[in-house]
Design a protein around this motif. Structure first.
Motif, PDB file in Angstrom:
ATOM      1  N   PHE A 167      64.660  -2.827  25.939  1.00  0.00           N
ATOM      2  CA  PHE A 167      64.780  -2.333  24.847  1.00  0.00           C
ATOM      3  C   PHE A 167      63.772  -1.126  24.438  1.00  0.00           C
ATOM      4  O   PHE A 167      63.921   0.008  24.125  1.00  0.00           O
ATOM      5  N   THR A 168      62.684  -1.247  25.156  1.00  0.00           N
ATOM      6  CA  THR A 168      61.341  -0.271  25.113  1.00  0.00           C
ATOM      7  C   THR A 168      62.014   0.879  26.091  1.00  0.00           C
ATOM      8  O   THR A 168      61.852   2.124  25.695  1.00  0.00           O
ATOM      9  N   CYS A 169      62.698   0.670  27.257  1.00  0.00           N
ATOM     10  CA  CYS A 169      63.031   1.684  27.949  1.00  0.00           C
ATOM     11  C   CYS A 169      64.218   2.452  27.408  1.00  0.00           C
ATOM     12  O   CYS A 169      64.144   3.790  27.480  1.00  0.00           O
ATOM     13  N   ILE A 170      65.089   1.785  26.619  1.00  0.00           N
ATOM     14  CA  ILE A 170      66.190   2.599  25.847  1.00  0.00           C
ATOM     15  C   ILE A 170      65.724   3.541  24.819  1.00  0.00           C
ATOM     16  O   ILE A 170      65.854   4.651  24.654  1.00  0.00           O
ATOM     17  N   CYS A 171      64.527   2.954  24.127  1.00  0.00           N
ATOM     18  CA  CYS A 171      63.970   3.785  23.067  1.00  0.00           C
ATOM     19  C   CYS A 171      63.144   4.932  23.643  1.00  0.00           C
ATOM     20  O   CYS A 171      63.077   5.847  23.154  1.00  0.00           O
ATOM     21  N   MET A 172      62.596   4.809  24.981  1.00  0.00           N
ATOM     22  CA  MET A 172      61.920   5.795  25.553  1.00  0.00           C
ATOM     23  C   MET A 172      62.910   7.086  25.816  1.00  0.00           C
ATOM     24  O   MET A 172      62.590   7.938  25.893  1.00  0.00           O
TER      25      MET A 172
END
Lengths: 242, 308
Positions: free
Chosen positions: A139-144
């Motif tokens: 999810f962090t990667c998606i947000c990034m």
């Protein structure tokens, strides 16, 4: 309904792109097979299927940053987003629609890597809490990705995305033990969430206690929260710019 | 239908830092009217459209779309407009039908309604229901799809920003035919830098230059107002230098052409012209006076050609 319509389009854009499928789903499997064959010959512990799986998986999540940012920046570049900004969609519809399709994609990556690990002989413990860690970091990667896509052009996204994949690959500890490398390399690695996520997953997968991962879990959660808000703010900025 | 103002812009102005993109633009567009903003690249046409579509906030001035001010409550406006941006703005990995259904979905139409509307629009715009992804369609088909996507919500007002940009003349003509089908049904604001496009489609034209509207009217009004210089083509094969010099002495611009002469001037004196040609026994085979074009109006107003 509106969010669903747009996220369904984004979902199709992802799954109809052969590059996304080959880099996001096929490459991790290839890497796991490659490194586990090294393990069979050299018995380097870090390449054992159990310890290798979290590293390969988090490396494969780094491609999500690239895919999601490219999708948004391309939609900006060809004015598809401009068209959508003239429809009655609200900022929340956009943000959700650009994030949601990557969740099943990340889950598919997770499932494929875990099954490949099992096939290669891994013995996984505590799989459910590990899935939680994988979810947070994906999810962090998606947000990034949403942040980069909203702020940068296609060319910039390609350059920054490639750089990020390299950084995650080097500093996440996917292919080496950062404690053994030490120095600045280790400091940078643990300043980012990826090494923490891999360490936490490794501890749990080897049967460690959940309490033993708290110092790794907090940075992961903190990064997830920060990038979630960064994604919202940067997308709102793009909407404002028209 | 053509009486109430669908779009009313008052002193619309947009500055990007020190750059003045649009300055004091005012116009009213009646319901059902096709209104064209004509101008060279960078004249301020797209910025004007972006303000009217609520994509950009004006620095000053205001506009109303069907009575709704653009600087408050933009959702009301977004529900009644359809926009086809300058770029084709389609989802490349989706096919024609999926692109249309997507637009129905984001406008809140149910799946059933979207499918029905998509079918109608594919008939209207003669878009084939092919499985091909939209990115593989020809430029002309992509443009038609782009316009159809803007029509999915059955908007009262349609904004077409350079709808034929980059198309070959044949594809351009075909897009014009589809826009003409909408005449009277929708209020259309069309930007273009193709003079023939504005001439053939628009009920009224506003010419933009250097971020301002410098003239506005119907095509014939503009031609009448600005085409004071007339051109006369005379087909002859025995005119000599003597008669040409005599015409020039009378203040006429004379150009020798392969088939005869071309005379240009502000109301040239035709009696004098005929007298001079008769005196030299010049045999006139044909006389042709070309219709004034919007090109001449545009060049006279802006000092440059419209097409890049």
């Amino acid at each position: 309904m509106k969010t669903l319509s747009l996220s369904s389009r984004n979902f199709k854009e992802i799954y109809r792109d052969p590059l996304t499928i080959s880099l996001g789903l096929a490459l991790p499997v290839l890497l796991m097979i490659l490194f586990s064959s090294i393990f069979k010959r050299a018995q380097v512990e870090i390449f054992s299927p159990t310890l290798l799986t979290p590293g390969v998986l988090i490396f494969s999540f780094s491609f999500i940053i690239m895919f999601s940012s490219v999708l948004i920046s391309k939609d900006k570049e060809n004015s598809f987003l401009t068209r959508l900004f003239t429809t009655p969609l609200k900022p929340s519809h956009f943000i959700l629609a650009y994030m949601l399709p990557y969740i099943p994609f990340a889950l598919t990556q997770t499932l494929i890597c875990i099954l490949t690990g099992v096939f290669l002989g891994a013995d996984f413990q505590n799989i459910l809490p590990v899935l939680g860690i994988f979810f947070l970091i994906s999810f962090t990667c998606i947000c990034m990705g949403v942040t980069l896509g909203a702020l940068l052009s296609v060319n910039q996204v390609s350059a920054v995305g490639s750089l990020l994949i390299t950084v995650i690959s080097l500093f996440s500890g996917a292919w080496m033990d950062l404690h053994m490398v030490g120095g600045l390399f280790e400091t940078i690695g643990y300043a980012l969430p990826f090494a923490h996520a891999i360490d936490a997953a490794k501890i749990l997968l080897r049967g460690g206690e959940t309490t033993g991962i708290m110092k790794n879990l907090f940075p992961v959660i903190a990064y997830t929260v920060v990038f979630f808000f960064t994604a919202i703010l940067s997308f709102r900025k793009t909407i404002k710019r028209g | 239908m053509q009486n109430k103002a669908a779009i009313s812009a008052k002193e619309l102005t947009k500055h990007f830092g020190s750059r003045k993109a649009v300055q004091h633009v005012s116009f009213d567009i009646k319901q059902g009217e096709i209104f064209s903003l004509l101008g060279t690249n960078g004249a301020g046409k797209t910025t004007t459209i972006k303000m009217l579509c609520c994509l950009l906030k004006p620095t000053s001035g205001n506009a109303q779309i069907m009575g709704n001010p653009i600087n408050q409550g933009t959702m009301k406006i977004k529900r009644i407009i359809g926009v086809s941006p300058q770029e084709t703005a389609i989802a490349g990995h989706l096919n024609t039908r999926e692109n249309l259904i997507l637009m129905g979905g984001v406008h809140g139409l149910s799946q059933k309604e979207s499918k029905k509307k998509a079918h109608q629009l594919m008939d209207l715009m003669e878009l084939e229901d092919r499985r091909d992804q939209a990115r593989k369609l020809s430029g002309g088909l992509q443009r038609r799809l782009s316009i159809a996507m803007a029509l999915m919500s059955d908007p009262q007002i349609l904004f077409l920003d350079e709808p034929t940009l980059g198309l070959d003349p044949h594809a351009r003509k075909s897009v014009w035919n589809y826009i003409e089908k909408l005449k009277g049904e929708k209020t259309i604001l069309l930007t273009t830098h193709y003079l023939e496009e504005a001439d053939s489609l628009a009920d009224r034209i506003a010419i933009m230059n250097k971020s301002k509207i410098i003239e506005m009217g119907t095509s014939s009004e503009l031609k009448k107002k600005y085409n004071t210089r007339q051109t006369l083509n005379i087909k002859t094969n025995n005119i000599t230098t003597k008669e040409i010099e005599m015409l020039q002495q009378k203040g006429m611009d004379v150009l020798q052409t392969p088939s005869g002469i071309e005379i240009t001037g502000n109301n040239p004196d035709f009696y004098t012209l005929v007298d001079i040609l008769r005196s030299g026994n010049v045999k006139i085979e044909a006389i042709h006076m070309p219709e004034p074009t919007l090109d001449d109006v545009f060049i006279q107003l802006t000092g440059k050609e419209a097409q890049p």
